[in-house]
Design a protein around this motif. Structure first.
Motif, short mmCIF file in Angstrom:
data_model
loop_
_atom_site.label_atom_id
_atom_site.label_comp_id
_atom_site.label_asym_id
_atom_site.label_seq_id
_atom_site.Cartn_x
_atom_site.Cartn_y
_atom_site.Cartn_z
N PRO A 176 6.13 2.06 -5.05
CA PRO A 176 6.18 1.12 -3.91
C PRO A 176 6.51 -0.31 -4.34
O PRO A 176 7.25 -1.00 -3.63
N ARG A 180 0.85 -1.18 0.00
CA ARG A 180 0.00 0.00 0.00
C ARG A 180 0.89 1.24 0.00
O ARG A 180 1.82 1.33 0.79
N CYS A 181 0.62 2.16 -0.91
CA CYS A 181 1.41 3.40 -0.97
C CYS A 181 1.18 4.20 0.31
O CYS A 181 0.04 4.45 0.70
N THR A 182 2.27 4.58 0.98
CA THR A 182 2.13 5.30 2.25
C THR A 182 1.57 6.70 2.03
O THR A 182 1.11 7.33 2.97
N ARG A 183 1.62 7.17 0.81
CA ARG A 183 1.15 8.53 0.54
C ARG A 183 -0.33 8.57 0.15
O ARG A 183 -1.10 9.34 0.67
#
Lengths: 411, 411
Positions: A269, A257-260
């Motif tokens: 990612p 999951r993209c942290t942004r």
């Protein structure tokens, strides 16, 4: 920038033709005669004669003797005077800072590197960079007066007009850092800043010979991924010089999951060493890294690629990586309509063999523009030093290249 | 294209400055004096005087009387001589073929349309197009000798060098169709072919005034979606003139399966009227279309947008559409680093109000380059005729525009 068109006059024309002749000499594989220069540039023999005289007077080119190139009498051959000056290139990466000194031909004359400090302010890091630049210039034997300038490639986004690094996600604590002003003051030299991948692309473009394709995509594989693009010999920089953000392109329906933005399946990612290493740990291919620090993760990431030859679990991870990368390459080559991709960045040499073997098949089915022709894949000519060589080329490109707007009278 | 640099000489310089002055006159909102032209172009008053004399002699500009623009004596004002010639634009869309005739200023003087024949060979369609062109030129009162040429915008991919439409997925039965040769023979006029969205982008770029931004993305919303891009006033065309394929960008983890690559969540299939109508039918918003034909689907698609105001199920479908479009816009503006998006295509006017109201919030969170500045959204100045106006502008742009390579001596 708006649409204000600027005219040209004879002094600009003379400067322009001087750059055209210099660039033509520079991009030949060997030496070149005045007669050949006239043929190559379309300029009259008289103009070529005048221009080469000026270039000889400025020590930018030199005569290398006579050669019999055809029927008539032997011709005096010309080449770039590589020792006419030096440029420094600095590549600021989250893991390591690379330094190079190049001559006017773009050939590397010195090289250095230091681990990127993970403690201390950006100002402290810039002080360390300035010290390293002074050291490498001494090592190269480059006199201060012969140094044309310093180019810096840094993770984006940057504020190009003010020479400021804004807020790169992978460079902790860097926010609104005035790199150009700070280094310029410390060194007493002109400093130029570009986004790292844009700089690497300018370097690749600068180094191409006259018979190479002038439209290509540059794909950078490092702690982060990014692209650069050259269309018809012109590097695309974007409206704010931050061209090439591809990390959030979705290329799969699974993955970290993209942290942004919270999405799964994004290119950045998926290709990040952290997520590949997590997969490797889960599959029992490698031990967990000693810490979350970039260098510990980097070591495990390389272990996985090394293991791929003999370990089928590591092989699967690597194949998966390549197929995701291929989808990204297909989407971007289709979007920009380029038929050549050059790979670079610190991870490229480790990946080259497998990517070049595995990717063409995926591209052949993924690319929408396959009816127009296949996409050629190749390696950056600078191997792992593309970032620093690109940064150095900023200085050379600015000082010596033909740019389409060069003729225009400045406001 | 390779890196062969070509020089310039004085005759090229004179032609270049003539184009610069013509373009500067053309891109002003009002008339302009010779003194203003010198300031705007950076050219000397003497050069401006010589160049405007030549432009007057060629009937490309005309004098419009004297105006007091400052202290000194009143100045003679200049403007483009719009009636100096005509260009034809043809937009070949799967649903409808649009025709326009424009004058040299780019103003529309006649307009027509015909339903795209769904039976018969491409040759039959081209014959019908030629007939329509002859009719619209009569309607415009344009003498054959005053017609500079015909521009055609067609779905890609195209073979630009040979003027051939290759194999557009949405144009059934069109495969390797020699549009330029066929129409040229039927009409006895120069014919130019570009990919539809590239043509629309060239038209948008051509029509901008001197104080407008010279870097923008053009987003086309029709039976298919596509993008064009202008960076620093230059339209990106790609290595094979097929720039702008975005239909396969993944912007969601659900949605219809792409019939070509089998993925769900791709921008093209998500925004296709067919899939939106299928959602509308499933939600009970509209009745199933009478057939799968593009015009029947088109009618239902428009019904859904009309219903969105009062029907919450239709409203959800439309909001969903806009948020997917926003993700696509964010990815591409980040990639190309442009700060302005112009929307066009046949569906734009129906969507404009809701997109302009709903999209900025999504972009503000989605765009990686938000620290560089927000993205401005606007409507194409051509509303639904952008394809045909763009096609006509191919002829004007080729004949009259400043191009950076224009100075170079041709091989």
């Amino acid at each position: 920038m708006t649409f204000a068109s600027r005219g040209a006059n004879m002094p600009r024309l003379a400067d322009f033709n001087q750059r055209v002749v210099l660039e033509t000499i520079r991009r030949q594989a060997g030496d070149v005669s005045r007669t050949e220069l006239a043929e190559l540039t379309g300029l009259s023999p008289q103009t070529v004669s005048n221009v080469t005289r000026r270039l000889l007077d400025s020590n930018l080119i030199r005569e290398t003797g006579r050669a019999a190139t055809g029927p008539g009498k032997p011709r005096t051959m010309l080449r770039l005077n590589a020792g006419g000056g030096f440029a420094v290139g600095v590549h600021l990466d989250p893991l390591v800072i690379d330094f190079v000194v190049v001559d006017v031909s773009g050939a590397m004359v010195a090289r250095g590197a230091r681990t990127t400090p993970t403690v201390g302010s950006p100002r402290h890091v810039l002080s360390a960079i300035a010290t390293s630049i002074k050291q490498i210039l001494r090592k190269a034997g480059a006199d201060h007066t012969a140094v044309m300038g310093v180019g810096v490639g840094a993770p984006g986004p940057i504020d190009h007009a003010n020479g400021v690094v804004l807020d790169p996600p992978l460079l902790t604590g860097w926010r609104n850092v005035p790199v150009v002003a700070d280094l310029g003051q410390r060194l007493g030299l002109p400093v130029m800043l570009e986004k790292d991948v844009v700089a690497a692309t300018i370097g690749e473009n600068w180094a191409r010979l006259s018979d190479e394709t002038a439209s290509f995509l540059y794909f950078y594989l490092g702690t982060g991924v990014g692209i650069g693009a050259v269309l018809d010999g012109q590097v695309l920089r974007g409206a704010s010089q931050n061209f090439g953000e591809v990390g959030h392109l979705v290329v799969a329906h699974d993955g970290p999951r993209c942290t942004r933005c919270g999405r799964v399946g994004e290119l950045g990612p998926l290709l990040e060493p952290t997520s590949v290493v997590a997969d490797g740990v889960a599959a029992g291919v490698v031990a967990p890294p000693a810490s979350a620090a970039v260098d510990d993760v980097d070591a495990r990431f390389r272990e996985i690629w090394d293991a791929a030859e003999n370990d089928s679990a590591a092989g699967n991870i690597v194949e998966n990586y390549i197929s995701r990368l291929a989808v990204g390459v297909a989407r971007v080559t289709d979007l920009l309509d380029v038929r050549e991709v050059v790979f670079g960045g610190p991870y490229w040499s480790m990946m080259a063999e497998r990517v070049l073997a595995g990717m063409p098949a995926t591209l052949a089915t993924e690319a929408v523009l396959r009816s127009v022709g296949s996409v050629r894949l190749s390696a950056s000519r600078f191997a792992d030093t593309g970032g620093a060589m690109g940064a150095a080329s900023l200085v050379l490109d600015h000082a010596l290249s033909v740019r389409p707007d060069f003729l225009s009278l400045r406001p």
